[in-house]
Design a protein around this motif. Sequence first.
Motif, PDB file in Angstrom:
ATOM      1  N   ALA A  84       0.845  -1.232  -0.007  1.00  0.00           N
ATOM      2  CA  ALA A  84      -0.094  -0.021   0.048  1.00  0.00           C
ATOM      3  C   ALA A  84       0.782   1.354   0.144  1.00  0.00           C
ATOM      4  CB  ALA A  84      -0.997  -0.139   1.066  1.00  0.00           C
ATOM      5  N   GLU A  85       1.955   1.301   0.689  1.00  0.00           N
ATOM      6  CA  GLU A  85       2.676   2.390   0.906  1.00  0.00           C
ATOM      7  C   GLU A  85       3.733   2.790  -0.310  1.00  0.00           C
ATOM      8  OE1 GLU A  85       4.598   2.251   4.703  1.00  0.00           O
ATOM      9  OE2 GLU A  85       2.856   2.558   5.573  1.00  0.00           O
ATOM     10  N   LYS A  86       4.022   1.489  -0.944  1.00  0.00           N
ATOM     11  CA  LYS A  86       5.013   1.885  -2.318  1.00  0.00           C
ATOM     12  C   LYS A  86       3.948   2.368  -3.442  1.00  0.00           C
ATOM     13  CE  LYS A  86       8.421  -1.806  -1.905  1.00  0.00           C
ATOM     14  NZ  LYS A  86       8.895  -2.998  -2.525  1.00  0.00           N
ATOM     15  N   ASN A  87       2.594   1.767  -3.358  1.00  0.00           N
ATOM     16  CA  ASN A  87       1.334   2.453  -4.408  1.00  0.00           C
ATOM     17  C   ASN A  87       1.552   3.880  -3.846  1.00  0.00           C
ATOM     18  OD1 ASN A  87       1.362   0.034  -5.960  1.00  0.00           O
ATOM     19  ND2 ASN A  87      -0.413  -0.658  -4.559  1.00  0.00           N
ATOM     20  N   TYR A  88       1.435   4.073  -2.753  1.00  0.00           N
ATOM     21  CA  TYR A  88       1.189   5.701  -2.221  1.00  0.00           C
ATOM     22  C   TYR A  88       2.431   6.466  -2.722  1.00  0.00           C
ATOM     23  CZ  TYR A  88       1.502   9.459   0.883  1.00  0.00           C
ATOM     24  OH  TYR A  88       1.670  10.903   1.722  1.00  0.00           O
ATOM     25  N   ILE A  89       3.430   6.218  -2.533  1.00  0.00           N
ATOM     26  CA  ILE A  89       4.554   6.760  -3.121  1.00  0.00           C
ATOM     27  C   ILE A  89       4.663   6.879  -4.598  1.00  0.00           C
ATOM     28  CG2 ILE A  89       7.162   6.882  -3.342  1.00  0.00           C
ATOM     29  CD1 ILE A  89       7.206   5.840  -0.632  1.00  0.00           C
ATOM     30  N   SER A  90       4.304   5.842  -5.399  1.00  0.00           N
ATOM     31  CA  SER A  90       4.121   5.847  -6.973  1.00  0.00           C
ATOM     32  C   SER A  90       3.300   6.939  -7.133  1.00  0.00           C
ATOM     33  CB  SER A  90       3.834   4.489  -7.276  1.00  0.00           C
ATOM     34  OG  SER A  90       3.802   4.416  -8.634  1.00  0.00           O
ATOM     35  N   SER A  91       1.903   7.138  -6.711  1.00  0.00           N
ATOM     36  CA  SER A  91       1.290   8.058  -6.965  1.00  0.00           C
ATOM     37  C   SER A  91       1.753   9.612  -6.852  1.00  0.00           C
ATOM     38  CB  SER A  91      -0.228   8.022  -6.250  1.00  0.00           C
ATOM     39  OG  SER A  91      -0.737   6.642  -6.827  1.00  0.00           O
ATOM     40  N   GLU A  92       2.304   9.558  -5.467  1.00  0.00           N
ATOM     41  CA  GLU A  92       2.808  11.000  -4.974  1.00  0.00           C
ATOM     42  C   GLU A  92       3.639  11.300  -5.883  1.00  0.00           C
ATOM     43  OE1 GLU A  92       3.376  12.188  -1.201  1.00  0.00           O
ATOM     44  OE2 GLU A  92       1.229  12.474  -1.433  1.00  0.00           O
ATOM     45  N   ALA A  93       4.881  10.194  -6.306  1.00  0.00           N
ATOM     46  CA  ALA A  93       5.888  10.798  -7.216  1.00  0.00           C
ATOM     47  C   ALA A  93       5.725  11.332  -8.503  1.00  0.00           C
ATOM     48  CB  ALA A  93       6.890   9.271  -7.114  1.00  0.00           C
ATOM     49  N   LEU A  94       4.454  11.267  -8.820  1.00  0.00           N
ATOM     50  CA  LEU A  94       4.140  12.123 -10.199  1.00  0.00           C
ATOM     51  C   LEU A  94       4.291  13.809  -9.952  1.00  0.00           C
ATOM     52  CD1 LEU A  94       0.826  10.215 -11.020  1.00  0.00           C
ATOM     53  CD2 LEU A  94       2.810  10.238 -12.416  1.00  0.00           C
TER      54      LEU A  94
END
Length: 358
Positions: A155-165
């Motif tokens: 979940a937190e990797k997916n969170y970072i993946s979205s944030e890192a846009l």
Amino acid sequence: ELTLMQTDLQILREAGLKCVLRFAYTDDMNGTDAPLAIVEQHLDQLKPIFEANKDVIAFVQAGFIGAWGEWHSSSNNLSTTENQKKVLFKLLSVLSTEIMVQVRTPAMKQNIFNTTQPLTADVAYSAENQARVGHHNDCFMSGGTNYGTYSNVEAEKNYISSEALYVPTGGETCPPQSGYDPTCPEGRTEMQLLKWTYLNLDYYQPTVNAWKNSGCFDEFNRYLGYRLALVSAELSKEATTSAEYQVKISLTNKGYAPLYNYKNTLLVLKNKDSGTAYEVPLAVDVRACKPNGTLTIAESVKFTGIPAGNYNLYLKIADQSETLKNRPEYAVRLANTDTWVEEEGLNNLNHELQITTP
């Protein structure tokens, strides 16, 4: 110390580089950091340095708290969410709003801003604190939770993946745990998912060396961060000094991450006879060119004040700073062959234009 810091940053500027800054009081797990009041006092003292050198600061890691400034093991109880928030918000307040700060774990940002929802486009790039906070992982590619970087890994990797846009991720590797093997495919997958933009090569050397020995280090070096390339340019061969001229240029991003700092994008016309160059600003924000995506620049421009004549066309993507905008070292080089004009920081569109007077 402030004089020494200013000297170092000036050397950095002269070398054509930018830095990722972090401040720490100790590099010992049993060492001491500073009380909150002292941290805030030091940040006030640093404010003039930050302002004078904002042009060469890429990002700032939140720092100050605990060993290595990694926001754990504080001797002054600064590792609580309340105190982390105070340090972070104070740091944001003394930095120019264009500079982004990175925190050590995704949960820290989620707790400080009391939300697990990632940034969205309507808030991104604004002066709001949440839009200015990204992530650094100093135990990247170590397996499992990355030494506590994650509590809910997927979940937190997916969170970072979205944030890192919209906000940066980067950091350094760590000794692998529990038999984990940071292979080339693993590294590629993680960097693509997390939109990795930079990597500290000084640590952890065995992981970095394994990538070099396996032949993927050069690939990672090319694709870390953004890697913009020209796809096509649809440009008329004729124009007049008074009529609108249609510009249609398509770019793609082959890198792991987008750009995070705003750039000035310009169409440059260089007179074939005199060599005089004229810059025509474009409204596009190239940060919108996301990994594996395409951005089309479609604008109408006028060549007011540009004499009639024959011109070669170039695309310039320059630093937004007044001090660096004309420094070729800080311009964006497109990942195409035989297009880069190094001494001027220009990307050759290989297009000739004749401008006439109506």
